[in-house]
Design an enzyme around this catalytic site. Structure first.
Site, PDB file in Angstrom:
ATOM      1  N   ARG A  61     -15.879  -8.686  29.539  1.00 26.11           N
ATOM      2  CA  ARG A  61     -15.358  -9.892  30.197  1.00 26.11           C
ATOM      3  C   ARG A  61     -15.785 -11.164  29.481  1.00 26.11           C
ATOM      4  O   ARG A  61     -15.131 -12.197  29.616  1.00 26.11           O
ATOM      5  CB  ARG A  61     -15.757  -9.909  31.670  1.00 26.11           C
ATOM      6  CG  ARG A  61     -15.036  -8.850  32.494  1.00 26.11           C
ATOM      7  CD  ARG A  61     -15.504  -8.872  33.937  1.00 26.11           C
ATOM      8  NE  ARG A  61     -16.875  -8.438  34.066  1.00 26.11           N
ATOM      9  CZ  ARG A  61     -17.255  -7.196  34.314  1.00 26.11           C
ATOM     10  NH1 ARG A  61     -16.356  -6.246  34.487  1.00 26.11           N
ATOM     11  NH2 ARG A  61     -18.531  -6.891  34.420  1.00 26.11           N
ATOM     12  N   GLU A  98     -28.185  -5.509  36.930  1.00 28.33           N
ATOM     13  CA  GLU A  98     -28.161  -5.480  38.397  1.00 28.33           C
ATOM     14  C   GLU A  98     -27.861  -4.067  38.898  1.00 28.33           C
ATOM     15  O   GLU A  98     -28.379  -3.647  39.913  1.00 28.33           O
ATOM     16  CB  GLU A  98     -27.121  -6.478  38.906  1.00 28.33           C
ATOM     17  CG  GLU A  98     -27.232  -6.799  40.382  1.00 28.33           C
ATOM     18  CD  GLU A  98     -26.137  -7.757  40.860  1.00 28.33           C
ATOM     19  OE1 GLU A  98     -25.270  -8.143  40.055  1.00 28.33           O
ATOM     20  OE2 GLU A  98     -26.163  -8.091  42.049  1.00 28.33           O
TER      21      GLU A  98
HETATM   22  P1  AMP Z   1     -26.914  -9.132  34.365  1.00 34.44           P
HETATM   23  O1  AMP Z   1     -27.377  -8.458  33.118  1.00 34.44           O
HETATM   24  O2  AMP Z   1     -27.582  -8.597  35.598  1.00 34.44           O
HETATM   25  O3  AMP Z   1     -26.996 -10.637  34.286  1.00 34.44           O
HETATM   26  O4  AMP Z   1     -25.390  -8.734  34.555  1.00 34.44           O
HETATM   27  C1  AMP Z   1     -24.414  -9.469  33.962  1.00 34.44           C
HETATM   28  C2  AMP Z   1     -23.272  -8.607  33.523  1.00 34.44           C
HETATM   29  O5  AMP Z   1     -22.862  -7.694  34.536  1.00 34.44           O
HETATM   30  C3  AMP Z   1     -22.097  -9.472  33.227  1.00 34.44           C
HETATM   31  O6  AMP Z   1     -21.451  -8.942  32.105  1.00 34.44           O
HETATM   32  C4  AMP Z   1     -21.233  -9.403  34.451  1.00 34.44           C
HETATM   33  O7  AMP Z   1     -19.895  -9.285  34.088  1.00 34.44           O
HETATM   34  C5  AMP Z   1     -21.684  -8.154  35.198  1.00 34.44           C
HETATM   35  N1  AMP Z   1     -22.070  -8.389  36.603  1.00 34.44           N
HETATM   36  C6  AMP Z   1     -23.280  -8.162  37.159  1.00 34.44           C
HETATM   37  N2  AMP Z   1     -23.301  -8.452  38.449  1.00 34.44           N
HETATM   38  C7  AMP Z   1     -22.077  -8.887  38.756  1.00 34.44           C
HETATM   39  C8  AMP Z   1     -21.471  -9.363  39.950  1.00 34.44           C
HETATM   40  N3  AMP Z   1     -22.112  -9.430  41.122  1.00 34.44           N
HETATM   41  N4  AMP Z   1     -20.168  -9.765  39.877  1.00 34.44           N
HETATM   42  C9  AMP Z   1     -19.500  -9.700  38.707  1.00 34.44           C
HETATM   43  N5  AMP Z   1     -20.005  -9.247  37.562  1.00 34.44           N
HETATM   44  C10 AMP Z   1     -21.279  -8.837  37.563  1.00 34.44           C
END
Ligand code: AMP
Length: 174
Positions: A61, A98
């Site tokens: 994305r 996450e």
């Molecule tokens: P993080 O490494 O936890 O910051 O996760 C970020 C990545 O996971 C990004 O590439 C986002 O597209 C996706 N992502 C994680 N949590 C979400 C969420 N609640 N909504 C949309 N995309 C998410």
């Protein structure tokens, strides 16, 4: 305010990709011509005149905003991808996010010490993905690195995953 328009077309999807996660679905913003234009213009305004030479997008994305920004700045685009997707010699980094753990890769010759880099992803959650991408890019010794997101989930405090002296920007905060 224009960014309120973008916010209004981001869709909440409950329990995706697993129970308890509220997924911020940006496809509904990307498909909206006005929102897409506002995202592109807002990114351009933030980074123009900073001498940016490369915009690094995080699969998948992050590719969308990063490509638009690279085009607008007359900069190059560099992909950070999931393992096994990049054809030439790569640097790799594992991280937790996450929901689960993952590894990312970048081509070893993608960045050099003359580059001013914007690292871009669609969304900041825990920051694990971007922190790993930052480490990869940092190891290539560019002149400067900016970190950028369209959406930031502030309650997860993902900014804490990055060094305090790095500029971190997001257009929309929840
Ligand atoms: P993080 O490494 O936890 O910051 O996760 C970020 C990545 O996971 C990004 O590439 C986002 O597209 C996706 N992502 C994680 N949590 C979400 C969420 N609640 N909504 C949309 N995309 C998410």
């Amino acid at each position: 305010m224009e960014l309120e328009k973008v916010k209004s077309v981001i869709r909440d999807v409950y329990d995706f990709p697993k129970k308890g996660i509220v997924f911020k679905d940006l496809t509904t913003a990307f498909k909206d011509p006005e929102a897409m234009h506002i995202i592109g213009e807002s990114l351009k305004q933030r980074y123009q005149n900073l001498g940016v030479t490369k915009v690094v997008g995080i699969e998948s994305r992050g590719f969308i905003g990063a490509s638009v920004l690279a085009y607008e700045l007359n900069a190059g685009f560099v992909p950070v991808r999931k393992p096994g997707k990049l054809p030439a010699d790569t640097l790799k980094k594992s991280y937790s996010k996450e929901y689960g753990t993952d590894t990312i890769e970048i081509h070893r010759d993608a960045i050099d010490e003359n580059d001013v880099v914007v690292l871009h992803d669609d969304l900041l959650a825990t920051g694990g993905t971007m922190a790993a991408a930052y480490e990869l890019v940092k190891s290539m010794n560019p002149k400067k690195i900016y970190i950028d997101f369209i959406v930031e989930l502030e309650f997860l405090e993902g900014r804490k995953a990055f060094p305090a002296d790095v500029e971190v920007n997001s257009l929309i905060k929840y």
